[in-house]
Design a protein around this motif. Structure first.
Motif, PDB file in Angstrom:
ATOM      1  N   PRO A  14       0.820  -1.204   0.000  1.00  0.00           N
ATOM      2  CA  PRO A  14       0.000   0.000   0.000  1.00  0.00           C
ATOM      3  C   PRO A  14       0.862   1.265   0.000  1.00  0.00           C
ATOM      4  CG  PRO A  14      -0.738  -1.527   1.687  1.00  0.00           C
ATOM      5  CD  PRO A  14       0.555  -2.056   1.136  1.00  0.00           C
ATOM      6  N   THR A  15       0.349   2.276  -0.652  1.00  0.00           N
ATOM      7  CA  THR A  15       1.030   3.560  -0.738  1.00  0.00           C
ATOM      8  C   THR A  15       0.150   4.638  -0.126  1.00  0.00           C
ATOM      9  OG1 THR A  15       2.099   2.880  -2.777  1.00  0.00           O
ATOM     10  CG2 THR A  15       2.036   5.224  -2.346  1.00  0.00           C
ATOM     11  N   ALA A  16       0.742   5.579   0.572  1.00  0.00           N
ATOM     12  CA  ALA A  16      -0.003   6.686   1.170  1.00  0.00           C
ATOM     13  C   ALA A  16      -0.157   7.806   0.157  1.00  0.00           C
ATOM     14  CB  ALA A  16       0.725   7.199   2.404  1.00  0.00           C
ATOM     15  N   LEU A  17      -1.258   8.528   0.277  1.00  0.00           N
ATOM     16  CA  LEU A  17      -1.536   9.656  -0.607  1.00  0.00           C
ATOM     17  C   LEU A  17      -2.044  10.800   0.252  1.00  0.00           C
ATOM     18  CD1 LEU A  17      -2.061  10.874  -3.482  1.00  0.00           C
ATOM     19  CD2 LEU A  17      -4.331   9.858  -3.318  1.00  0.00           C
ATOM     20  N   THR A  18      -1.415  11.948   0.136  1.00  0.00           N
ATOM     21  CA  THR A  18      -1.855  13.131   0.861  1.00  0.00           C
ATOM     22  C   THR A  18      -2.418  14.114  -0.145  1.00  0.00           C
ATOM     23  OG1 THR A  18      -0.110  12.819   2.495  1.00  0.00           O
ATOM     24  CG2 THR A  18      -1.113  15.011   2.371  1.00  0.00           C
ATOM     25  N   VAL A  19      -3.605  14.619   0.127  1.00  0.00           N
ATOM     26  CA  VAL A  19      -4.232  15.597  -0.762  1.00  0.00           C
ATOM     27  C   VAL A  19      -4.366  16.899   0.014  1.00  0.00           C
ATOM     28  CG1 VAL A  19      -6.239  16.143  -2.181  1.00  0.00           C
ATOM     29  CG2 VAL A  19      -5.492  13.764  -1.932  1.00  0.00           C
ATOM     30  N   ARG A  20      -3.675  17.908  -0.428  1.00  0.00           N
ATOM     31  CA  ARG A  20      -3.697  19.210   0.241  1.00  0.00           C
ATOM     32  C   ARG A  20      -4.629  20.163  -0.505  1.00  0.00           C
ATOM     33  NH1 ARG A  20       1.634  17.539   0.324  1.00  0.00           N
ATOM     34  NH2 ARG A  20       2.489  17.271   2.410  1.00  0.00           N
TER      35      ARG A  20
END
Length: 98
Positions: free
Chosen positions: A2-8
């Motif tokens: 799994p990969t993390a994704l940050t949405v700003r």
């Protein structure tokens, strides 16, 4: 893996609506985001060949003209309209009186 994704930069209203949607579905915002992304990308072509095939199928029933023909017709229409756009005395130059 799994990969993390940050949405700003999400506006407050969008976050509020996401929270409500997640609550309606009985899951976390993170799980809701995963589901939204999964659904949004479910029908996307995976590669160029698949995309090209999809485009060919969607355009199969449309009539096509060679680009040169379209350009020639556009030029002809433009030139045909020009005499109406040009004043009878011609186009005034920088020193000409109106």
């Amino acid at each position: 893996m799994p990969t993390a994704l940050t949405v700003r930069g999400l506006d407050e209203e969008l976050v509020r609506r996401l929270k409500l949607r997640a609550a309606r579905h009985g899951r976390s915002m993170e799980a809701e985001c995963r589901d939204i992304l999964r659904q949004a990308l479910a029908n996307e072509p995976q590669d160029f060949r698949a995309l090209a095939s999809s485009l060919r199928q969607s355009l199969a029933d449309r009539a096509h003209r060679p680009a040169g023909d379209v350009m020639a017709a556009t030029r002809a229409e433009t030139w045909a309209a020009l005499p109406e756009a040009i004043p009878a005395g011609g186009i005034p130059g920088p020193g000409d009186e109106p």
